[in-house]
Design an enzyme around this catalytic site. Structure first.
Site, short mmCIF file in Angstrom:
data_model
loop_
_atom_site.label_atom_id
_atom_site.label_comp_id
_atom_site.label_asym_id
_atom_site.label_seq_id
_atom_site.Cartn_x
_atom_site.Cartn_y
_atom_site.Cartn_z
CG ASP A 97 -37.09 32.77 24.45
OD1 ASP A 97 -37.70 31.69 24.60
OD2 ASP A 97 -36.36 32.98 23.46
CG ASP A 261 -30.49 32.34 22.72
OD1 ASP A 261 -31.04 31.65 21.83
OD2 ASP A 261 -30.84 33.53 22.95
#
Length: 430
Positions: A97, A261
């Site tokens: 990300d 996550d």
């Protein structure tokens, strides 16, 4: 099966660390000689790794990586740099990300859709999130502002996130069939997130990452998940970015979350004041002990500040520090009683936490609470019941809160405990 992705931030330990001397192994080279949790433990304590571009950094926006590490990462790819090969960890995910929190104060992300796709391609990622911009506002239940009613900054962040997602979806086609693009959802309410998700599905995404949920309470996260599931086809997979409320796995399971996550098990080892050594109870629940704080008398910032103020004699503190370490080790070895070990620890604790302005009764109450927490940790001897490498090799050192290498080891132990807990949780629902 819900999968746990560990958000890495160069969280390694020196396997040759000397606990008695409190120093790294002789000739140790940073990163090369250190080990990641998946290297240090017998089995990887997660199902994949997430790497944030903001943590890696680049010339425009420095991250946590050194220049040499950044060059190696870009040259070798993420798996080789992280020493996380597919042949040893088959089926593992390597997710990326942009690390929106690292640039939260900027008017717009420092990364574009095209260069982000290139970053994922160069790194050999299996999954990658579109560049998003954090939205911190979240409407209370029963309140739902329209896009036009929002402050300009919030409206711009929402629109930037969707525009980047549209461009990223096109750019990601060049990465190859082994890569899965993930559209990031940002919003200021459950309704706005559902609308953003619908827009992402129309762009062609079938795996969506929910952003901006870190500060939300579990009831708010539940509202978001409910709204998403109500408005999306069942085939759409959901990933929860930065999910720290890991005691609430049942909520994620209820709404069919595919993955999440977090760094929470590792971070709590040194950021949580009390719940920093994790165990599983006989009932299969997560439980926690308080690690014994014995900071270095000459290195601890709090103690150095007291010494500069003239309120602490460092030589005396050093003697108390040595006595505390010896007391805990002697108790663990069976050559001292529990009270003897606790007395030594609390003598040092009193110096470390001395507050001139606090009343004697307040100081006594605080010391009693701390002693009780430490007594539970030492009397239960949880390190003897754990089979992970941290506890096998470190023994009582695993519950001593002291230096980074120790504390990260305890964090790796926590990862082991949590992944075991998640594995049991998944089996119960098969």
């Amino acid at each position: 099966m819900m999968r746990f992705i560990f958000a890495d931030s160069l969280d390694t330990v020196d396997p040759a660390y000397d606990f008695v001397a409190d120093r790294n192994g002789v000739g140790r080279t940073v990163h090369r000689d250190d080990e990641y949790p998946h290297e240090f433990l017998d089995q990887a304590p997660y199902d994949g790794i997430l790497v944030s571009r903001g943590i890696v950094g680049d010339a425009r926006s420095p991250g946590k990586y050194s220049e040499a590490q950044l060059m190696r990462f870009r040259r070798e790819g993420a798996r080789r740099f992280l020493r996380y090969p597919v042949d040893r960890f088959p089926g593992s995910l390597l997710m990326g990300d942009c690390g929106a929190y690292t640039y939260r104060n900027l008017p717009e992300p420092p990364y574009g859709a095209i260069d982000t796709a290139e970053f994922y391609a160069d790194g050999g990622f299996t999954h990658g999130c579109s560049p998003d911009h954090l939205i911190f506002d979240f409407d209370d239940e029963g309140i739902s502002r329209t896009l036009k009613e929002l402050p300009a900054d919030v409206r711009q962040r929402y629109e930037i996130t969707l525009e980047n997602a549209a461009e990223f979806k096109k750019a990601s086609k060049g990465i190859g069939s082994g890569f899965t693009p993930m559209g990031v959802i940002q919003g200021w309410s459950s309704e706005s997130m559902a609308q953003a998700a619908q827009n992402l599905v129309k762009m062609g995404y079938d795996y969506l990452a929910i952003g901006g949920t870190v500060p939300l309470k579990i009831a708010q996260i539940r509202r978001v998940l409910h709204a998403l599931r109500d408005s999306l086809p069942t085939r759409i997979r959901l990933h929860l970015l930065g999910f720290g409320k890991i005691e609430e796995l049942a909520v994620l399971e209820e709404y069919g979350v595919t993955s999440f996550d977090t760094t929470s098990p590792l971070l709590r080892a040194f950021k949580d004041a009390r719940k920093n050594y994790w165990v599983r109870t006989s009932k299969g629940e997560l439980s926690y002990y308080t690690a014994i704080r014995i900071p270095q008398a000459t290195e601890n910032n709090k103690l150095k500040h007291k010494a500069l103020e003239g309120t602490l004699n460092q030589e005396n503190a050093r003697r108390l520090e040595d006595a505390a370490l010896s007391g805990v080790r002697a108790y663990a070895a069976g050559s001292a009683s529990l009270d003897q070990g606790l007395d030594a620890v609390m003598d040092y604790w009193a110096v470390l936490n001395w507050d001139e302005e606090a009343s004697p009764s307040r100081r006594a109450d605080s010391a009693a609470r701390q002693r009780k927490a430490y007594a539970l940790t030492l009397s239960d001897r949880p390190w003897e019941r754990c089979s992970c490498r941290v506890c096998r090799e470190s023994g009582v050192e695993a519950v001593i809160f002291r230096t980074s290498n120790r504390n990260k080891r305890r964090g790796i132990h926590n990862l082991h405990v949590f992944h075991t807990h998640l594995s049991e949780f998944r089996q119960e629902r098969v």
